[in-house]
Design an enzyme around this catalytic site. Structure first.
Site, mmCIF file in Angstrom:
data_model
loop_
_atom_site.group_PDB
_atom_site.id
_atom_site.type_symbol
_atom_site.label_atom_id
_atom_site.label_comp_id
_atom_site.label_asym_id
_atom_site.label_seq_id
_atom_site.Cartn_x
_atom_site.Cartn_y
_atom_site.Cartn_z
ATOM 1 N N GLN A 147 -5.525 2.089 6.646
ATOM 2 C CA GLN A 147 -4.231 2.430 6.046
ATOM 3 C C GLN A 147 -3.724 3.764 6.590
ATOM 4 O OE1 GLN A 147 -2.664 0.272 4.103
ATOM 5 N NE2 GLN A 147 -0.860 1.595 3.913
ATOM 6 N N SER A 182 -2.013 1.626 -1.328
ATOM 7 C CA SER A 182 -1.634 0.299 -0.844
ATOM 8 C C SER A 182 -2.389 -0.796 -1.585
ATOM 9 C CB SER A 182 -1.928 0.184 0.656
ATOM 10 O OG SER A 182 -1.772 -1.151 1.091
ATOM 11 N N GLU A 229 9.906 -6.785 1.587
ATOM 12 C CA GLU A 229 8.910 -7.323 2.510
ATOM 13 C C GLU A 229 8.712 -8.797 2.182
ATOM 14 O OE1 GLU A 229 6.253 -3.240 3.218
ATOM 15 O OE2 GLU A 229 5.284 -5.061 2.456
ATOM 16 N N HIS A 232 4.983 -10.150 2.138
ATOM 17 C CA HIS A 232 3.941 -9.538 1.314
ATOM 18 C C HIS A 232 3.836 -10.250 -0.039
ATOM 19 C CE1 HIS A 232 1.575 -5.841 0.072
ATOM 20 N NE2 HIS A 232 1.846 -6.387 -1.108
#
Length: 262
Positions: A147, A182, A229, A232
């Site tokens: 990340q 995240s 997104e 996602h």
């Protein structure tokens, strides 16, 4: 009883049986009621252990995770929320000591093993909107280092376009979460790649049936802090996913309402 008359030679007298069973039947009964139980008891005493049924519900899950060397409680000890509703964003980073049992999906990416089965069912069903091809998981679980690398690359990209450090970070954070913040680091989110863009419309309309939500819709950016997104998807469980989809909520809004009801 009258005395028997001898005709030619003496014959032995037959006694009347005083018990109601034939001998073979009696021996069979003795074997099954006495001998066999005693033999079984002796066998168990030598160390054999009877097989036990699978522990039900939450205990089966804990037993399975313990065998993998990563026992995770069914609820977040700090927040009192189920593991599948763990909120991960800029205000709720991943605990540093979080241990996640991982399972590998087709393509080589990994996810929390508890979402593996519903994810596979979702991908298989998504063939309907993807030219009869299974969407590919292009990003699953991420380590802190992974990340950090993605974040640094995005910041560097904007810096290369002439933005200041602060501007570059602000722009980068619309697309890449700050390391530690995240959902990918929790193993509960996947980025999907389809053969056609139409698959993303299919996912938005059907993913909730399998416990997944379209995590970052464009009309919720102010609330989530993340730009839209379409690729996602986040696992929250079928019950929560159905409610979020039906009412057009984002995860933050749903959890706020849940907390208010407590």
């Amino acid at each position: 009883m009258m005395e028997e008359r001898v005709i030619s030679r003496p014959r032995p007298r037959h006694r009347r049986r005083s018990f109601p069973y034939h001998l073979p039947d009696l021996l069979t009964a003795v074997f099954f009621t006495v001998v066999l139980p005693l033999a079984g008891a002796a066998w168990l005493m030598r160390g054999a252990e009877p097989s036990l049924p699978e522990p039900p519900g939450i205990f089966a899950e804990a037993a399975a995770l313990e065998q993998n060397g990563a026992l995770i409680p069914p609820e977040d000890a700090a927040e009192g929320t189920p593991w599948n509703l763990r909120l991960v964003n800029y205000e709720h980073p991943i605990p540093e000591d979080l241990s996640i049992p991982l399972a590998e999906v087709p393509g080589g990416e990994k996810v929390d093993e508890r979402i593996y089965q519903p994810l596979m069912e979702l991908l298989e069903a998504a063939r309907e909107g993807n030219w009869d091809q299974q969407p590919l998981v292009v990003s699953g679980y991420r380590t802190q280092d992974k990340q950090q690398s993605l974040y640094d690359d995005k910041v560097a990209k904007y810096r290369g376009q002439g933005y200041s450090e602060d501007e570059a970070k602000a722009l980068a954070e619309e697309w890449v979460a700050i390391p530690g913040c995240s959902e990918h680091q929790a193993g509960l989110a996947v980025d999907l790649n389809g053969a056609t863009y139409d698959v993303y419309f299919w996912l938005q309309e059907n993913s909730w049936k399998y416990g997944f939500i379209f995590r970052y819709p464009g009309n919720k950016t102010e609330r989530t802090g993340v730009a839209e997104e379409v690729w996602h998807y986040r696992y929250v469980g079928e019950e929560a996913a159905a409610e979020i989809y039906r009412r057009g909520l984002c995860l933050e809004e749903y959890l706020e309402e849940q907390e208010a009801e407590v």
